[in-house]
Scaffold this motif. Structure first.
Motif, PDB file in Angstrom:
ATOM      1  N   GLU A  15      -4.124 -16.200 -61.259  1.00  0.00           N
ATOM      2  CA  GLU A  15      -3.422 -14.953 -61.592  1.00  0.00           C
ATOM      3  C   GLU A  15      -2.061 -14.925 -60.912  1.00  0.00           C
ATOM      4  N   ALA A  16      -1.083 -14.356 -61.612  1.00  0.00           N
ATOM      5  CA  ALA A  16       0.294 -14.199 -61.167  1.00  0.00           C
ATOM      6  C   ALA A  16       1.135 -15.455 -61.359  1.00  0.00           C
ATOM      7  N   ALA A  17       0.514 -16.556 -61.731  1.00  0.00           N
ATOM      8  CA  ALA A  17       1.295 -17.757 -62.017  1.00  0.00           C
ATOM      9  C   ALA A  17       2.065 -17.564 -63.317  1.00  0.00           C
ATOM     10  N   SER A  18       3.136 -18.338 -63.476  1.00  0.00           N
ATOM     11  CA  SER A  18       3.904 -18.275 -64.719  1.00  0.00           C
ATOM     12  C   SER A  18       3.315 -19.252 -65.727  1.00  0.00           C
ATOM     13  N   LEU A  19       3.496 -18.898 -66.999  1.00  0.00           N
ATOM     14  CA  LEU A  19       2.901 -19.676 -68.084  1.00  0.00           C
ATOM     15  C   LEU A  19       3.984 -20.130 -69.055  1.00  0.00           C
ATOM     16  N   ILE A  60       3.299  -8.774 -77.722  1.00  0.00           N
ATOM     17  CA  ILE A  60       2.431  -7.862 -76.992  1.00  0.00           C
ATOM     18  C   ILE A  60       2.047  -8.442 -75.645  1.00  0.00           C
ATOM     19  N   LYS A  61       1.630  -7.572 -74.739  1.00  0.00           N
ATOM     20  CA  LYS A  61       1.069  -7.948 -73.443  1.00  0.00           C
ATOM     21  C   LYS A  61       2.023  -8.785 -72.587  1.00  0.00           C
ATOM     22  N   VAL A  81       0.708 -14.308 -65.338  1.00  0.00           N
ATOM     23  CA  VAL A  81      -0.518 -14.165 -66.144  1.00  0.00           C
ATOM     24  C   VAL A  81      -1.560 -13.345 -65.410  1.00  0.00           C
ATOM     25  N   GLN A  82      -2.469 -12.794 -66.214  1.00  0.00           N
ATOM     26  CA  GLN A  82      -3.590 -12.027 -65.690  1.00  0.00           C
ATOM     27  C   GLN A  82      -4.892 -12.673 -66.142  1.00  0.00           C
ATOM     28  N   ARG A 108      -6.222 -23.947 -74.812  1.00  0.00           N
ATOM     29  CA  ARG A 108      -7.182 -23.082 -74.128  1.00  0.00           C
ATOM     30  C   ARG A 108      -6.640 -22.750 -72.754  1.00  0.00           C
ATOM     31  N   LEU A 109      -6.432 -21.469 -72.509  1.00  0.00           N
ATOM     32  CA  LEU A 109      -5.924 -21.008 -71.219  1.00  0.00           C
ATOM     33  C   LEU A 109      -7.042 -20.340 -70.434  1.00  0.00           C
ATOM     34  N   GLN A 110      -7.226 -20.795 -69.204  1.00  0.00           N
ATOM     35  CA  GLN A 110      -8.165 -20.146 -68.293  1.00  0.00           C
ATOM     36  C   GLN A 110      -7.384 -19.641 -67.095  1.00  0.00           C
ATOM     37  N   VAL A 111      -7.535 -18.351 -66.800  1.00  0.00           N
ATOM     38  CA  VAL A 111      -6.873 -17.745 -65.653  1.00  0.00           C
ATOM     39  C   VAL A 111      -7.938 -17.307 -64.662  1.00  0.00           C
ATOM     40  N   PHE A 112      -7.804 -17.775 -63.444  1.00  0.00           N
ATOM     41  CA  PHE A 112      -8.762 -17.416 -62.402  1.00  0.00           C
ATOM     42  C   PHE A 112      -8.163 -16.379 -61.467  1.00  0.00           C
ATOM     43  N   PRO A 113      -8.998 -15.413 -61.047  1.00  0.00           N
ATOM     44  CA  PRO A 113      -8.497 -14.362 -60.149  1.00  0.00           C
ATOM     45  C   PRO A 113      -8.134 -14.931 -58.776  1.00  0.00           C
TER      46      PRO A 113
END
Lengths: 113, 115
Positions: A15-19, A60-61, A81-82, A108-113
């Motif tokens: 989370e918070a990383a740029s994409l 969006i988002k 990212v969130q 496929r994007l996976q975002v970890f907290p």
């Protein structure tokens, strides 16, 4: 035949990383470009699209994409990212004079907290 | 309002059987599209309609595949004599106007498994 290439098949971020997700297409004429997203268990839905005008498109988002004609690219970006952005992302382009969409293979994007 | 609906959501059939997949677009949408998505791939165009007229069927893989939209609303994609390679997610989408680049709204898909 026209094609769409997505270079990143699987991206893992905190989370918070740029994409930035890459998308290149092969078609020399006028194009309409799209990014679709599929969240887990949901339908494909439109994230943003480019038809003409300002090459920087906001969706969006907090997502945006930049059309660079000279590079045949339409990369998707998000500054931070969130976890809820975990999804599969598809780049697509209109072909020729028809309305059919040509899709890339998806990222496929996976975002970890 | 209601989105695009597809039925059945899941279909398991034996090789050699015929299957019919249904798509009910958003009310008033002129254009209707069928795509097929194999595992790990993006959706692949099959065919599309404006009203009841089939505009492009260049993506249908062979003559076992056919589609119709007789009254310009609900569409049926039929696969005859199914084969294992037909197993995939079949997606339907509709758009408001028959104009290039209009947003396509997708349904939930039908997961077809041929055993």
């Amino acid at each position: 035949a026209q094609s769409v290439s997505q270079h990143n098949h699987h991206v893992i971020l905190s989370e918070a990383a740029s994409l930035e997700l890459g998308c290149n297409y092969s078609y020399g004429g006028t194009v309409n470009l799209f990014w679709y997203v599929q969240y887990p268990g949901q339908h494909l839905q439109l994230l943003l699209k480019y038809f003409s005008g300002d090459p920087l498109v906001k969706g969006i988002k907090g997502f945006e994409a930049e059309f660079i004609k000279s590079k045949f690219s339409f990369n998707l970006r998000k500054p931070s990212v969130q976890w809820s952005d975990t999804a599969e992302y598809f780049c697509a382009v209109n072909e020729g004079k028809t309305d059919k969409l040509i899709f890339g293979t998806g990222t496929r994007l996976q975002v970890f907290p | 309002g209601a989105g695009v609906s597809q039925s059945p959501r899941y279909k398991v059939t034996k090789r050699g059987q015929d299957v019919a997949l249904r798509c009910d677009p958003i009310s008033g949408h002129v254009s209707l599209y069928w795509y097929r998505q194999a595992l790990g791939q993006g959706p692949e165009f099959l065919t599309y309609f404006n009203y009841e007229a089939q505009q492009d069927k260049s993506g249908l893989p062979n003559d076992r595949f056919s589609a119709e939209r007789p009254e310009g609303s609900i569409s049926t994609l039929t696969i005859q004599r199914t084969e294992q390679r037909d197993s995939a997610m079949y997606r339907c989408a509709s758009s408001l106007e028959a104009s290039r680049g209009d947003e396509q709204y997708f349904g939930p898909g039908t997961r077809l498994t041929v055993t």
